[in-house]
Design a protein around this motif. Structure first.
Motif, mmCIF file in Angstrom:
data_model
loop_
_atom_site.group_PDB
_atom_site.id
_atom_site.type_symbol
_atom_site.label_atom_id
_atom_site.label_comp_id
_atom_site.label_asym_id
_atom_site.label_seq_id
_atom_site.Cartn_x
_atom_site.Cartn_y
_atom_site.Cartn_z
ATOM 1 N N ASP A 50 -7.481 3.328 -13.976
ATOM 2 C CA ASP A 50 -6.812 2.077 -14.342
ATOM 3 C C ASP A 50 -5.735 1.686 -13.344
ATOM 4 O O ASP A 50 -5.101 0.652 -13.485
ATOM 5 N N PHE A 51 -5.517 2.526 -12.346
ATOM 6 C CA PHE A 51 -4.539 2.245 -11.299
ATOM 7 C C PHE A 51 -5.158 2.676 -9.981
ATOM 8 O O PHE A 51 -5.660 3.789 -9.865
ATOM 9 N N HIS A 52 -5.117 1.803 -9.003
ATOM 10 C CA HIS A 52 -5.700 2.113 -7.692
ATOM 11 C C HIS A 52 -4.687 2.862 -6.834
ATOM 12 O O HIS A 52 -3.584 2.378 -6.580
ATOM 13 N N ILE A 53 -5.061 4.048 -6.384
ATOM 14 C CA ILE A 53 -4.242 4.847 -5.479
ATOM 15 C C ILE A 53 -4.550 4.388 -4.056
ATOM 16 O O ILE A 53 -5.705 4.350 -3.645
ATOM 17 N N GLY A 54 -3.502 4.033 -3.324
ATOM 18 C CA GLY A 54 -3.671 3.591 -1.948
ATOM 19 C C GLY A 54 -3.824 4.754 -0.983
ATOM 20 O O GLY A 54 -3.490 5.902 -1.300
ATOM 21 N N ASP A 55 -4.317 4.454 0.199
ATOM 22 C CA ASP A 55 -4.531 5.489 1.214
ATOM 23 C C ASP A 55 -3.234 6.190 1.619
ATOM 24 O O ASP A 55 -3.257 7.353 2.008
ATOM 25 N N ASP A 56 -2.107 5.496 1.553
ATOM 26 C CA ASP A 56 -0.827 6.078 1.961
ATOM 27 C C ASP A 56 -0.095 6.779 0.823
ATOM 28 O O ASP A 56 0.935 7.418 1.059
#
Length: 132
Positions: A50-56
């Motif tokens: 439900d939450f997108h984890i970014g590459d950084d």
């Protein structure tokens, strides 16, 4: 001095009990340490995906099997501290699953000792395979 690095994030017993309640209701969960804006600097709890984890974003560890992430810029400020996730009475973050429960997650912290930080510098912040 021990040769084992301390965890970057830990939970109180109250937090672990509350997490069990939320897992029973929502299934697998994940945390993201907010860096400000709407919910201040609250640890936000979401159902997995439900939450997108970014590459950084930086993976700090698990709380009873629940992955905990923090934004890269926020990590740069807090890398010398152990995050202690607690639960207290109050209103949860409006985007977090604790909202409306009468309880909310709260981040406390302590500075790592020089010895602990040296050990941490040698450890990987590798993400779980499901977030790689």
């Amino acid at each position: 001095m021990t040769n084992i690095a301390p965890p970057r994030v830990v939970a109180t017993e109250a937090t672990l009990a509350f997490l069990t309640t939320l897992k029973d209701k929502y299934g697998p969960l994940m945390f993201f340490q907010s860096g400000g804006c709407c919910d201040g600097s609250s640890p936000l709890c979401y159902a997995v995906n439900d939450f997108h984890i970014g590459d950084d974003d930086v993976y700090l560890g698990d709380l009873d099997g629940t992955p905990f992430f923090i934004g890269h810029d926020q990590f740069e400020y807090w890398q010398h501290t152990q995050l202690i996730i607690d639960v207290i009475d109050g209103m949860g973050g409006m985007f977090s699953l604790d909202n409306g429960t009468g309880k909310r997650f709260l981040t406390r912290s302590r500075l790592f000792t020089d010895e602990e930080y040296l050990l941490l510098e040698k450890t990987s912040l590798a993400r779980p395979a499901s977030y790689a």
